[in-house]
Design a protein around this motif. Structure first.
Motif, PDB file in Angstrom:
ATOM      1  N   SER A 157      49.580 104.139  96.912  1.00 38.51           N
ATOM      2  CA  SER A 157      50.075 105.447  96.462  1.00 38.51           C
ATOM      3  C   SER A 157      49.548 106.568  97.345  1.00 38.51           C
ATOM      4  O   SER A 157      50.296 107.482  97.729  1.00 38.51           O
ATOM      5  CB  SER A 157      49.672 105.693  95.007  1.00 38.51           C
ATOM      6  N   GLU A 158      48.268 106.504  97.680  1.00 34.31           N
ATOM      7  CA  GLU A 158      47.690 107.552  98.518  1.00 34.31           C
ATOM      8  C   GLU A 158      48.275 107.511  99.919  1.00 34.31           C
ATOM      9  O   GLU A 158      48.579 108.558 100.507  1.00 34.31           O
ATOM     10  CB  GLU A 158      46.156 107.390  98.565  1.00 34.31           C
TER      11      GLU A 158
ATOM     12  N   ARG B  68      51.645 108.935  99.683  1.00 37.57           N
ATOM     13  CA  ARG B  68      51.586 110.391  99.550  1.00 37.57           C
ATOM     14  C   ARG B  68      51.361 111.055 100.904  1.00 37.57           C
ATOM     15  O   ARG B  68      52.026 112.045 101.264  1.00 37.57           O
ATOM     16  CB  ARG B  68      50.466 110.783  98.585  1.00 37.57           C
TER      17      ARG B  68
END
Length: 499
Positions: free
Chosen positions: A329-330, A333
């Motif tokens: 997810s990071e 992002r």
């Protein structure tokens, strides 16, 4: 010679597991001690009930004057003793059940009862030998007693051996005719059958216990490997996605409760269930799926980008999916942020030329594949050079920003605007015809008029628009479409300036 005999006896004992020194033998003893106590209590209860029939038999035989009086006295005495002992043992079993498990007391109780069972079986048969000449009681009881206790093989076999020797001696003393040999042979055969039956049941219990322990160890090893893995791991049933096991990292990652409900399955963690179905199809074909990028969700409502690796496994007899996930997810992002920076014009916040042209090219190719046409608007900011020369480039930049804000307020969600270069912009209208686009341009012009009337700026804000609607039947290149819209824009600009 004696040493070799004991070595052979030791090897024989090890083969039959008579020494009870195998791994976790204390757990085996505890488990089957409880089972033996239950059986012993049932057997004793049966003997207690049978005692009333024995007393009825004593009463009937007592009425028959032809029955030997010594036989009757012995039979009645043994029946009374058996009745009293059954009461004692029932009380003892009841007390042991309340204070489980006292292994020494339970062992003594069970072995003493087995000893008394076979002892009274011998006594009853020897007494019957005086009157009826049969030893049926001994044969039936020793066979039944072999099923009561499934542990302590050396003790049980020793009890059988000692009692049988005493029985053979007693039989030789009481039976003086030629049938003694046949009776001794039948009794010995019965004892051997009882011993073999006992050993078979005992060995089956031990083997089954060792297999269960091995499965427990395999499961514990499996769980340890699961728990030390740095990634969330799940095992779910292949057919319905029912979660069978999750390591601690998976519990934290997905927000699983301590006791998952039966209706919770792996599909609940996929934002799009079709992704899970695609994984199942790939597993059926290849038995494994690697580096599958998918959006997952937690039970707390969070959406996470993950890389999933799955493999078909046999989880204790069930076809299951072993799934490991890596949270990116990071990374996603940061990637989205970089993509945004790489595709966005830093001044206005709209798409830059590269990103906008990529989208326009994809839309143009879509028309060639059968999609409907689209409308294109090419616009240019009026008098930007004059503003830059008069008020400076910072004010010129502010003018560009204001123009883009006004235009974006009139666009639909599906419409795309991008900076083509300098003061030139392109708008891609996804589902609007040329008439609707020109109406939108007219509304934008009205907004500019209202902004100028408010005199917020010391200069006039305006833009010139050129529109072209492309249809699938037109044989035009993308460059030609932009060129036509650009020429229409210059035509409208010149018309506005009265040229």
């Amino acid at each position: 010679m004696v040493r070799e005999y004991f070595r052979g006896l030791s090897r024989f004992s090890n083969i039959l597991l008579l020494n009870m020194d195998f791994k976790n033998h204390l757990e085996f003893e505890r488990k089957h001690l409880l089972l033996s106590l239950q059986r012993g209590e049932i057997f004793t209860g049966f003997v207690f009930i049978l005692s009333f029939l024995n007393f009825y038999l004593d009463f009937i035989l007592h009425q028959d004057p032809s029955v030997d009086i010594i036989y009757l006295r012995n039979l009645f005495t043994m029946h009374v003793i058996i009745f009293l002992l059954s009461i004692v043992y029932l009380v003892a079993y009841s007390l042991l059940k309340k204070n489980l498990p006292n292994s020494c007391a339970a062992k003594a109780l069970l072995l003493s009862e087995i000893s008394l069972i076979v002892l009274f079986a011998s006594a009853l048969s020897l007494n019957s030998q005086r009157f009826t000449g049969n030893i049926n009681a001994y044969i039936m009881i020793v066979l039944a007693a072999a099923l009561v206790i499934p542990i302590y093989p050396k003790w049980v076999l020793s009890i059988y051996a000692v009692n049988h020797m005493l029985f053979l001696i007693g039989l030789s003393y009481l039976c003086t005719d030629n049938s003694v040999v046949v009776k001794q042979f039948n009794a010995t055969t019965t004892i051997l059958i009882a011993a073999v039956l006992f050993l078979l049941l005992y060995r089956y219990n031990v083997t089954n216990f060792l297999n269960e322990e091995m499965l427990k160890e395999d499961r514990q090893t499996f769980i340890k490997l699961f728990e030390i893995n740095p990634f969330p791991l799940l095992i779910c049933r292949f057919d319905d996605g029912k979660i069978q096991y999750a390591n601690n990292r998976a519990v934290l990652f997905y927000g699983l409760p301590e006791e998952p409900s039966d209706d919770l399955n792996y599909t609940h963690f996929y934002k799009n269930v079709q992704d899970f179905n695609s994984i199942r199809k790939k597993l059926e074909a290849d038995r494994k799926v690697t580096d599958y990028l998918v959006e997952q969700k937690t039970l707390l409502g969070q959406t996470k980008y993950t890389v999933v690796n799955c493999e078909l496994i046999d989880y204790f007899g069930e076809k299951s999916i072993l799934s490991g996930v890596a949270d990116i997810s990071e990374i996603k992002r940061i990637e989205n942020k970089l993509n945004l920076h790489a595709s966005t014009d830093p001044l206005t916040g709209v798409l830059n030329r590269r990103a906008g042209m990529d989208l326009l090219q994809m839309r143009f190719e879509g028309v060639q594949c059968g999609k409907t046409g689209f409308s294109l608007c090419f616009f240019d900011i009026d008098n930007l050079k004059t503003v830059n020369d008069t008020f400076g480039h910072l004010e010129g930049d502010a003018m560009i920003i204001d123009v883009c804000k006004v235009i974006m307020q009139e666009l639909h969600q599906d419409d795309v605007i991008f900076r083509y270069g300098g003061d030139e912009f392109v708008i891609l209208f996804e589902n609007s015809c040329e008439r609707e686009v020109r109406e939108t341009c007219a509304r934008i012009a009205q907004q500019f008029e209202a902004l100028n009337q408010s005199k917020q700026k010391p200069y006039w804000i305006d833009a010139s628009f050129g529109v072209f609607s492309y249809k699938p039947e037109m044989n035009l290149s993308l460059e030609r479409i932009i060129e036509i819209a650009d020429k229409d824009m210059y035509y409208n600009k010149a018309k506005k300036q009265g040229l």
